[in-house]
Design a protein around this motif. Structure first.
Motif, PDB file in Angstrom:
ATOM      1  N   ASP A  66       0.868  -1.173   0.000  1.00 15.60           N
ATOM      2  CA  ASP A  66       0.000   0.000   0.000  1.00 15.60           C
ATOM      3  C   ASP A  66       0.911   1.230   0.000  1.00 15.60           C
ATOM      4  OD1 ASP A  66      -1.622   2.205   0.816  1.00 15.60           O
ATOM      5  OD2 ASP A  66      -3.117   0.766   1.503  1.00 15.60           O
ATOM      6  N   SER A  67       0.771   2.061  -1.027  1.00 13.54           N
ATOM      7  CA  SER A  67       1.682   3.199  -1.162  1.00 13.54           C
ATOM      8  C   SER A  67       1.504   4.214  -0.045  1.00 13.54           C
ATOM      9  CB  SER A  67       1.470   3.883  -2.520  1.00 13.54           C
ATOM     10  OG  SER A  67       0.174   4.439  -2.585  1.00 13.54           O
ATOM     11  N   ARG A  68       0.399   4.147   0.668  1.00 13.45           N
ATOM     12  CA  ARG A  68       0.154   5.157   1.695  1.00 13.45           C
ATOM     13  C   ARG A  68       0.883   4.879   2.999  1.00 13.45           C
ATOM     14  NH1 ARG A  68      -6.117   4.534   0.343  1.00 13.45           N
ATOM     15  NH2 ARG A  68      -5.311   2.418   0.254  1.00 13.45           N
ATOM     16  N   ASP A  69       1.055   3.584   3.308  1.00 11.93           N
ATOM     17  CA  ASP A  69       1.697   3.284   4.591  1.00 11.93           C
ATOM     18  C   ASP A  69       2.740   2.175   4.508  1.00 11.93           C
ATOM     19  OD1 ASP A  69       0.177   1.039   4.252  1.00 11.93           O
ATOM     20  OD2 ASP A  69      -1.218   1.462   5.881  1.00 11.93           O
ATOM     21  N   GLY A  70       2.938   1.586   3.321  1.00  7.06           N
ATOM     22  CA  GLY A  70       3.958   0.560   3.157  1.00  7.06           C
ATOM     23  C   GLY A  70       3.547  -0.812   3.629  1.00  7.06           C
ATOM     24  N   SER A  71       2.315  -0.974   4.030  1.00  2.63           N
ATOM     25  CA  SER A  71       1.883  -2.296   4.495  1.00  2.63           C
ATOM     26  C   SER A  71       1.760  -3.260   3.308  1.00  2.63           C
ATOM     27  CB  SER A  71       0.537  -2.185   5.216  1.00  2.63           C
ATOM     28  OG  SER A  71      -0.447  -1.669   4.342  1.00  2.63           O
ATOM     29  N   VAL A  72       2.013  -4.526   3.574  1.00  2.00           N
ATOM     30  CA  VAL A  72       1.962  -5.547   2.534  1.00  2.00           C
ATOM     31  C   VAL A  72       0.506  -5.949   2.292  1.00  2.00           C
ATOM     32  CG1 VAL A  72       2.637  -7.888   1.882  1.00  2.00           C
ATOM     33  CG2 VAL A  72       4.261  -6.397   3.085  1.00  2.00           C
ATOM     34  N   LYS A  73       0.066  -5.803   1.041  1.00  4.31           N
ATOM     35  CA  LYS A  73      -1.294  -6.229   0.690  1.00  4.31           C
ATOM     36  C   LYS A  73      -1.319  -7.705   0.339  1.00  4.31           C
ATOM     37  CE  LYS A  73      -3.312  -1.913  -0.950  1.00  4.31           C
ATOM     38  NZ  LYS A  73      -3.967  -1.237  -2.095  1.00  4.31           N
ATOM     39  N   TRP A  74      -0.350  -8.134  -0.461  1.00  4.76           N
ATOM     40  CA  TRP A  74      -0.247  -9.549  -0.797  1.00  4.76           C
ATOM     41  C   TRP A  74       1.151  -9.850  -1.305  1.00  4.76           C
ATOM     42  CZ3 TRP A  74       1.168  -9.551  -5.819  1.00  4.76           C
ATOM     43  CH2 TRP A  74       0.606  -8.630  -6.682  1.00  4.76           C
ATOM     44  N   THR A  75       1.478 -11.129  -1.315  1.00  2.00           N
ATOM     45  CA  THR A  75       2.729 -11.612  -1.884  1.00  2.00           C
ATOM     46  C   THR A  75       2.397 -12.706  -2.887  1.00  2.00           C
ATOM     47  OG1 THR A  75       3.939 -11.137   0.151  1.00  2.00           O
ATOM     48  CG2 THR A  75       4.943 -12.688  -1.380  1.00  2.00           C
ATOM     49  N   ALA A  76       2.838 -12.523  -4.133  1.00  2.00           N
ATOM     50  CA  ALA A  76       2.555 -13.527  -5.154  1.00  2.00           C
ATOM     51  C   ALA A  76       3.442 -14.736  -4.912  1.00  2.00           C
ATOM     52  CB  ALA A  76       2.802 -12.954  -6.534  1.00  2.00           C
ATOM     53  N   PRO A  77       2.856 -15.921  -4.919  1.00  2.00           N
ATOM     54  CA  PRO A  77       3.609 -17.111  -4.550  1.00  2.00           C
ATOM     55  C   PRO A  77       4.477 -17.649  -5.683  1.00  2.00           C
ATOM     56  CG  PRO A  77       1.368 -17.689  -5.106  1.00  2.00           C
ATOM     57  CD  PRO A  77       1.446 -16.190  -5.199  1.00  2.00           C
ATOM     58  N   SER A  78       5.557 -18.287  -5.280  1.00  2.00           N
ATOM     59  CA  SER A  78       6.352 -19.150  -6.166  1.00  2.00           C
ATOM     60  C   SER A  78       6.905 -18.452  -7.399  1.00  2.00           C
ATOM     61  CB  SER A  78       5.508 -20.352  -6.630  1.00  2.00           C
ATOM     62  OG  SER A  78       5.057 -21.066  -5.512  1.00  2.00           O
ATOM     63  N   LEU A  79       7.224 -17.201  -7.280  1.00  2.00           N
ATOM     64  CA  LEU A  79       7.944 -16.560  -8.373  1.00  2.00           C
ATOM     65  C   LEU A  79       9.431 -16.758  -8.130  1.00  2.00           C
ATOM     66  CD1 LEU A  79       6.110 -13.151  -8.771  1.00  2.00           C
ATOM     67  CD2 LEU A  79       5.841 -15.202 -10.142  1.00  2.00           C
ATOM     68  N   SER A  80      10.161 -17.084  -9.158  1.00  2.00           N
ATOM     69  CA  SER A  80      11.593 -17.280  -9.017  1.00  2.00           C
ATOM     70  C   SER A  80      12.329 -16.224  -9.819  1.00  2.00           C
ATOM     71  CB  SER A  80      11.987 -18.661  -9.521  1.00  2.00           C
ATOM     72  OG  SER A  80      11.350 -19.651  -8.764  1.00  2.00           O
ATOM     73  N   TYR A  81      13.218 -15.547  -9.204  1.00  2.00           N
ATOM     74  CA  TYR A  81      14.058 -14.577  -9.881  1.00  2.00           C
ATOM     75  C   TYR A  81      13.273 -13.651 -10.797  1.00  2.00           C
ATOM     76  CZ  TYR A  81      17.983 -17.405  -8.338  1.00  2.00           C
ATOM     77  OH  TYR A  81      18.886 -18.085  -7.590  1.00  2.00           O
ATOM     78  N   PRO A  82      12.339 -12.894 -10.277  1.00  2.00           N
ATOM     79  CA  PRO A  82      11.643 -11.956 -11.151  1.00  2.00           C
ATOM     80  C   PRO A  82      12.624 -10.954 -11.742  1.00  2.00           C
ATOM     81  CG  PRO A  82      11.205 -11.455  -8.855  1.00  2.00           C
ATOM     82  CD  PRO A  82      11.951 -12.758  -8.873  1.00  2.00           C
ATOM     83  N   VAL A  83      12.408 -10.595 -12.988  1.00  2.00           N
ATOM     84  CA  VAL A  83      13.300  -9.644 -13.627  1.00  2.00           C
ATOM     85  C   VAL A  83      12.883  -8.240 -13.212  1.00  2.00           C
ATOM     86  CG1 VAL A  83      13.581 -11.194 -15.571  1.00  2.00           C
ATOM     87  CG2 VAL A  83      11.919  -9.340 -15.710  1.00  2.00           C
ATOM     88  N   PRO A  84      13.728  -7.260 -13.463  1.00  2.00           N
ATOM     89  CA  PRO A  84      13.367  -5.903 -13.095  1.00  2.00           C
ATOM     90  C   PRO A  84      12.081  -5.439 -13.777  1.00  2.00           C
ATOM     91  CG  PRO A  84      15.687  -6.037 -13.590  1.00  2.00           C
ATOM     92  CD  PRO A  84      15.097  -7.355 -13.965  1.00  2.00           C
ATOM     93  N   SER A  85      11.405  -4.577 -13.114  1.00  2.00           N
ATOM     94  CA  SER A  85      10.286  -3.840 -13.684  1.00  2.00           C
ATOM     95  C   SER A  85       9.120  -4.692 -14.144  1.00  2.00           C
ATOM     96  CB  SER A  85      10.766  -2.988 -14.869  1.00  2.00           C
ATOM     97  OG  SER A  85      11.736  -2.102 -14.452  1.00  2.00           O
ATOM     98  N   PRO A  86       8.345  -5.213 -13.232  1.00  2.38           N
ATOM     99  CA  PRO A  86       7.070  -5.772 -13.652  1.00  2.38           C
ATOM    100  C   PRO A  86       6.239  -4.660 -14.268  1.00  2.38           C
ATOM    101  CG  PRO A  86       7.076  -5.422 -11.298  1.00  2.38           C
ATOM    102  CD  PRO A  86       8.470  -5.143 -11.778  1.00  2.38           C
ATOM    103  N   ILE A  87       5.313  -5.013 -15.111  1.00  4.53           N
ATOM    104  CA  ILE A  87       4.506  -3.968 -15.717  1.00  4.53           C
ATOM    105  C   ILE A  87       3.069  -4.105 -15.262  1.00  4.53           C
ATOM    106  CG2 ILE A  87       5.997  -3.776 -17.695  1.00  4.53           C
ATOM    107  CD1 ILE A  87       3.744  -5.174 -19.296  1.00  4.53           C
ATOM    108  N   SER A  88       2.334  -3.045 -15.453  1.00 10.97           N
ATOM    109  CA  SER A  88       0.974  -2.983 -14.973  1.00 10.97           C
ATOM    110  C   SER A  88       0.054  -2.687 -16.136  1.00 10.97           C
ATOM    111  CB  SER A  88       0.885  -1.881 -13.922  1.00 10.97           C
ATOM    112  OG  SER A  88      -0.424  -1.719 -13.490  1.00 10.97           O
ATOM    113  N   ALA A  89      -1.107  -3.332 -16.166  1.00 12.92           N
ATOM    114  CA  ALA A  89      -2.085  -3.040 -17.209  1.00 12.92           C
ATOM    115  C   ALA A  89      -2.511  -1.584 -17.104  1.00 12.92           C
ATOM    116  CB  ALA A  89      -3.284  -3.961 -17.064  1.00 12.92           C
ATOM    117  N   ILE A  90      -2.913  -1.006 -18.206  1.00 11.56           N
ATOM    118  CA  ILE A  90      -3.069   0.440 -18.255  1.00 11.56           C
ATOM    119  C   ILE A  90      -4.514   0.901 -18.319  1.00 11.56           C
ATOM    120  CG2 ILE A  90      -0.811   0.862 -19.221  1.00 11.56           C
ATOM    121  CD1 ILE A  90      -2.116   1.053 -21.967  1.00 11.56           C
TER     122      ILE A  90
END
Lengths: 138, 140
Positions: free
Chosen positions: B43-67
């Motif tokens: 959450d950009s307002r307080d830094g609290s974790v909303k969720w963690t996506a499971p079982s990702l290995s070595y994510p590359v830089p810069s995930p992208i977001s739908a627009i």
């Protein structure tokens, strides 16, 4: 869509794994189904692909030669190739290229004389080498 | 230009190295790719974790977001990983919606077409490089 199983992360760099021929993939965002894949025969495709402002063209770069592949996003068909001359002549590509505001001129940063290569995407020609004095020092 | 003092509003600490982050266009979610483990939504307002996506290995830089357009938007984040996958992740809860497997390694972030309909990316023989792609911040 390729259905091969995911590999354990510790095997990613294992030497016995088959090397990818290097491909560009287009996938439906809603389902993950493959729309098309294009294999230019270049194992050194790097950086994120670059989209034209209208979304009709896609540019992909090779780190080994500096070659830029331009293709149509609707079907992956080739629009053109801007052949690079390799690291010795062109220098190593330092970062992802950028398109100018009109979507026509492609700017490619290289380390050869700290230059930026400007390519006319309509003519597939290098139109200018823009030299800068040094790396961006902070 | 005048210098201004800046203030740390919040700080969020993870067990592993954070390799990239992106601010979602709604400005309320921050997505952080964490080396060797997960994609984390804060959450950009307080830094609290909303969720963690499971079982990702070595994510590359810069995930992208739908627009905000197209059939997958605005609900999806697309993440490439060095385990030879690209995944679509539900922004709301971190669930993996689909996984696309590649032969080679996807070393850079996928890009999304302007209409949100298609995702494009390359795979290669594992060529690595130092620089990371710029973050995509839509609506900033």
């Amino acid at each position: 869509m390729c259905r091969s199983p995911a590999l354990p992360s510790y095997l990613i760099s294992a030497p016995f794994l088959p090397l990818s021929p290097g491909a560009v993939h287009a996938v439906r965002s809603a389902t993950g189904d493959r729309m098309w894949a294009y294999t230019p025969g270049d194992r050194h495709l790097i950086w994120s692909p670059l989209l034209s402002p209208d979304g009709g063209s896609l540019y992909v770069m090779s780190s080994a030669t500096g070659t830029i592949y331009a293709m149509r996003t609707r079907d992956g068909s080739m629009i053109g190739i801007s052949p690079g001359t390799g690291k010795e002549a062109d220098g190593e590509v330092l970062s992802s290229p950028s398109l100018g505001g009109n979507g026509r001129i492609l700017y490619v940063p290289t380390d050869k004389r700290s230059a930026i290569k400007a390519i006319d995407t309509c003519e597939s020609l290098v139109v200018q080498h823009l030299s800068i004095q040094s790396y961006f020092m902070v | 230009m005048r210098e201004r003092e800046v203030e740390v509003v919040w700080r969020s600490t993870f067990g592993n190295k954070s390799i990239s982050m992106i601010l979602n266009q709604d400005r309320y979610n921050v997505f952080v790719a964490v080396d060797r483990s997960n994609l984390v939504c804060l959450d950009s307002r307080d830094g609290s974790v909303k969720w963690t996506a499971p079982s990702l290995s070595y994510p590359v830089p810069s995930p992208i977001s739908a627009i905000g357009l197209g059939p997958a938007a605005p609900a999806t984040v697309f993440v490439a990983s060095r385990d030879r996958t690209v995944r679509a992740i539900n922004k709301a809860n971190g669930q993996v919606m689909w996984t696309y497997f590649t032969v080679g390694i996807v070393t850079d972030a996928p890009v999304l077409s302007p209409d949100g309909y298609a995702v494009f990316f390359t795979d290669n023989n594992g060529t690595s490089h130092v620089q990371t792609s710029p973050f995509l911040m839509v609506g900033w």
